[in-house]
Design a protein around this motif. Structure first.
Motif, PDB file in Angstrom:
ATOM      1  N   LYS A 289      53.967 -20.476 -32.808  1.00  0.00           N
ATOM      2  CA  LYS A 289      55.277 -20.785 -32.587  1.00  0.00           C
ATOM      3  C   LYS A 289      55.819 -21.787 -31.350  1.00  0.00           C
ATOM      4  O   LYS A 289      54.581 -21.686 -30.627  1.00  0.00           O
ATOM      5  CB  LYS A 289      56.236 -19.743 -32.121  1.00  0.00           C
ATOM      6  N   ASP A 290      56.622 -22.522 -31.273  1.00  0.00           N
ATOM      7  CA  ASP A 290      57.277 -23.456 -30.038  1.00  0.00           C
ATOM      8  C   ASP A 290      57.423 -22.489 -29.026  1.00  0.00           C
ATOM      9  O   ASP A 290      58.475 -21.321 -29.209  1.00  0.00           O
ATOM     10  CB  ASP A 290      58.066 -24.207 -30.347  1.00  0.00           C
ATOM     11  N   CYS A 291      57.298 -22.351 -27.822  1.00  0.00           N
ATOM     12  CA  CYS A 291      57.772 -21.808 -26.703  1.00  0.00           C
ATOM     13  C   CYS A 291      59.039 -22.300 -26.487  1.00  0.00           C
ATOM     14  O   CYS A 291      59.215 -23.456 -26.365  1.00  0.00           O
ATOM     15  CB  CYS A 291      56.703 -21.889 -25.501  1.00  0.00           C
ATOM     16  N   PRO A 292      60.084 -21.378 -26.519  1.00  0.00           N
ATOM     17  CA  PRO A 292      61.465 -21.807 -26.081  1.00  0.00           C
ATOM     18  C   PRO A 292      61.666 -22.415 -24.871  1.00  0.00           C
ATOM     19  O   PRO A 292      62.480 -23.253 -24.468  1.00  0.00           O
ATOM     20  CB  PRO A 292      62.157 -20.634 -26.517  1.00  0.00           C
ATOM     21  N   SER A 293      60.779 -22.074 -23.611  1.00  0.00           N
ATOM     22  CA  SER A 293      61.070 -22.420 -22.540  1.00  0.00           C
ATOM     23  C   SER A 293      60.379 -23.714 -22.295  1.00  0.00           C
ATOM     24  O   SER A 293      61.031 -24.845 -21.692  1.00  0.00           O
ATOM     25  CB  SER A 293      60.378 -21.378 -21.528  1.00  0.00           C
ATOM     26  N   CYS A 294      59.048 -24.043 -22.707  1.00  0.00           N
ATOM     27  CA  CYS A 294      58.343 -25.248 -22.416  1.00  0.00           C
ATOM     28  C   CYS A 294      57.889 -26.015 -23.279  1.00  0.00           C
ATOM     29  O   CYS A 294      57.598 -27.372 -23.413  1.00  0.00           O
ATOM     30  CB  CYS A 294      57.013 -24.894 -21.464  1.00  0.00           C
ATOM     31  N   GLY A 295      58.144 -25.572 -24.631  1.00  0.00           N
ATOM     32  CA  GLY A 295      57.706 -26.282 -25.830  1.00  0.00           C
ATOM     33  C   GLY A 295      56.481 -26.325 -26.319  1.00  0.00           C
ATOM     34  O   GLY A 295      56.227 -26.802 -27.532  1.00  0.00           O
ATOM     35  N   ASN A 296      55.474 -25.630 -25.529  1.00  0.00           N
ATOM     36  CA  ASN A 296      54.119 -25.674 -25.928  1.00  0.00           C
ATOM     37  C   ASN A 296      53.789 -24.707 -27.090  1.00  0.00           C
ATOM     38  O   ASN A 296      54.814 -23.901 -27.392  1.00  0.00           O
ATOM     39  CB  ASN A 296      53.327 -25.277 -24.791  1.00  0.00           C
ATOM     40  N   PHE A 297      52.968 -24.848 -28.025  1.00  0.00           N
ATOM     41  CA  PHE A 297      52.676 -23.981 -29.085  1.00  0.00           C
ATOM     42  C   PHE A 297      51.965 -22.719 -28.410  1.00  0.00           C
ATOM     43  O   PHE A 297      51.011 -22.869 -27.494  1.00  0.00           O
ATOM     44  CB  PHE A 297      51.697 -24.614 -29.933  1.00  0.00           C
ATOM     45  N   PHE A 298      52.304 -21.551 -29.157  1.00  0.00           N
ATOM     46  CA  PHE A 298      51.480 -20.366 -28.629  1.00  0.00           C
ATOM     47  C   PHE A 298      51.408 -19.455 -29.780  1.00  0.00           C
ATOM     48  O   PHE A 298      52.146 -19.594 -30.713  1.00  0.00           O
ATOM     49  CB  PHE A 298      52.062 -19.918 -27.274  1.00  0.00           C
ATOM     50  N   ASN A 299      50.315 -18.435 -29.623  1.00  0.00           N
ATOM     51  CA  ASN A 299      50.305 -17.501 -30.646  1.00  0.00           C
ATOM     52  C   ASN A 299      51.450 -16.573 -30.500  1.00  0.00           C
ATOM     53  O   ASN A 299      51.147 -15.760 -29.641  1.00  0.00           O
ATOM     54  CB  ASN A 299      48.768 -16.753 -30.685  1.00  0.00           C
ATOM     55  N   PHE A 300      52.132 -16.092 -31.304  1.00  0.00           N
ATOM     56  CA  PHE A 300      53.180 -15.407 -31.287  1.00  0.00           C
ATOM     57  C   PHE A 300      52.715 -14.082 -32.114  1.00  0.00           C
ATOM     58  O   PHE A 300      52.461 -14.003 -33.221  1.00  0.00           O
ATOM     59  CB  PHE A 300      54.496 -15.725 -32.222  1.00  0.00           C
ATOM     60  N   THR A 301      52.606 -12.884 -31.303  1.00  0.00           N
ATOM     61  CA  THR A 301      51.986 -11.886 -31.767  1.00  0.00           C
ATOM     62  C   THR A 301      53.183 -10.634 -32.026  1.00  0.00           C
ATOM     63  O   THR A 301      52.806  -9.651 -32.527  1.00  0.00           O
ATOM     64  CB  THR A 301      51.028 -11.025 -30.942  1.00  0.00           C
ATOM     65  N   GLY A 302      54.451 -10.893 -31.512  1.00  0.00           N
ATOM     66  CA  GLY A 302      55.513 -10.159 -31.638  1.00  0.00           C
ATOM     67  C   GLY A 302      56.001  -9.453 -30.384  1.00  0.00           C
ATOM     68  O   GLY A 302      56.652  -8.703 -30.118  1.00  0.00           O
ATOM     69  N   ILE A 303      54.925  -9.679 -29.230  1.00  0.00           N
ATOM     70  CA  ILE A 303      55.137  -8.713 -28.151  1.00  0.00           C
ATOM     71  C   ILE A 303      55.912  -9.618 -27.152  1.00  0.00           C
ATOM     72  O   ILE A 303      56.694  -9.237 -26.638  1.00  0.00           O
ATOM     73  CB  ILE A 303      53.536  -8.745 -27.235  1.00  0.00           C
ATOM     74  N   ARG A 304      55.667 -11.039 -26.835  1.00  0.00           N
ATOM     75  CA  ARG A 304      56.035 -11.874 -25.943  1.00  0.00           C
ATOM     76  C   ARG A 304      57.015 -12.817 -26.865  1.00  0.00           C
ATOM     77  O   ARG A 304      56.291 -13.185 -27.809  1.00  0.00           O
ATOM     78  CB  ARG A 304      55.257 -12.408 -25.089  1.00  0.00           C
TER      79      ARG A 304
ATOM     80  N   ALA B  25      51.936 -17.664 -22.650  1.00  0.00           N
ATOM     81  CA  ALA B  25      51.595 -17.095 -21.558  1.00  0.00           C
ATOM     82  C   ALA B  25      51.903 -17.433 -20.140  1.00  0.00           C
ATOM     83  O   ALA B  25      52.281 -16.770 -19.281  1.00  0.00           O
ATOM     84  CB  ALA B  25      49.847 -16.837 -21.524  1.00  0.00           C
ATOM     85  N   ASN B  26      51.787 -18.761 -20.091  1.00  0.00           N
ATOM     86  CA  ASN B  26      52.325 -19.414 -18.693  1.00  0.00           C
ATOM     87  C   ASN B  26      53.866 -19.218 -18.410  1.00  0.00           C
ATOM     88  O   ASN B  26      54.079 -18.939 -17.327  1.00  0.00           O
ATOM     89  CB  ASN B  26      52.122 -21.078 -18.635  1.00  0.00           C
ATOM     90  N   CYS B  27      54.604 -19.195 -19.385  1.00  0.00           N
ATOM     91  CA  CYS B  27      56.121 -18.960 -18.997  1.00  0.00           C
ATOM     92  C   CYS B  27      56.304 -17.747 -18.964  1.00  0.00           C
ATOM     93  O   CYS B  27      57.219 -17.074 -18.170  1.00  0.00           O
ATOM     94  CB  CYS B  27      56.959 -19.623 -20.344  1.00  0.00           C
ATOM     95  N   ALA B  28      55.548 -16.755 -19.482  1.00  0.00           N
ATOM     96  CA  ALA B  28      55.482 -15.470 -19.330  1.00  0.00           C
ATOM     97  C   ALA B  28      55.032 -14.922 -17.800  1.00  0.00           C
ATOM     98  O   ALA B  28      55.836 -14.040 -17.186  1.00  0.00           O
ATOM     99  CB  ALA B  28      54.671 -14.529 -20.146  1.00  0.00           C
ATOM    100  N   LYS B  29      54.369 -15.542 -17.315  1.00  0.00           N
ATOM    101  CA  LYS B  29      53.635 -15.383 -16.076  1.00  0.00           C
ATOM    102  C   LYS B  29      55.115 -15.813 -15.052  1.00  0.00           C
ATOM    103  O   LYS B  29      55.319 -15.142 -13.988  1.00  0.00           O
ATOM    104  CB  LYS B  29      52.422 -16.212 -15.475  1.00  0.00           C
TER     105      LYS B  29
END
Length: 137
Positions: free
Chosen positions: A5-20, A24-28
């Motif tokens: 998925k695209d990160c809604p904050s920064c636009g980078n791709f990330f593995n969406f597992t349903g947890i976040r 990871a960077n935006c989560a930090k």
């Protein structure tokens, strides 16, 4: 299984597992902001701070505050001026998707609908199928 998925904050791709719902960077970054907000709210004089005041002091977005309240990380029982917008009218609420006013309206409309449906069923049940013809003069 994870999906990309695209990160809604920064636009980078990330593995969406349903947890976040962010990478990871935006989560930090969100976690650092959460710690700042929580430190602010822990002080006795700030516990009744409004969302606008928290945004002004900490720089965190309202959307992020709403997300934390919705997820239960910030509890309105401890911080009474916190909440998130009702999905119907936008008024702040602390539980569910609808505020108390919208919930009451919806229940009222459902009761009216049920009463009308019962009336229609009663009329249909009592209908004998006999029709009266008008007399022409």
């Amino acid at each position: 299984m994870a999906e990309i998925k695209d990160c809604p904050s920064c636009g980078n791709f990330f593995n969406f597992t349903g947890i976040r719902d962010v990478c990871a960077n935006c989560a930090k970054d969100e976690e650092k902001q959460y710690e700042e907000v929580y430190r602010f709210l822990r002080r006795r004089e700030n516990r009744a701070a409004t969302i606008e005041r928290i945004v002004e002091v900490t720089g965190v977005t309202e959307t992020l505050l709403h997300k934390w309240v919705r997820k239960g990380r910030l509890q309105p029982a401890l911080f009474p001026n916190l909440g998130y917008p009702c999905d119907n009218c936008g008024k702040l609420t602390a539980k569910g998707k609808l505020c108390e006013t919208c919930t009451a309206e919806l229940k009222s409309e459902l009761r009216t609908f049920d009463a009308a449906q019962e009336f229609r069923e009663a009329v249909t049940k009592n209908d004998t199928g006999t029709y009266l013809a008008e007399k022409k003069v």
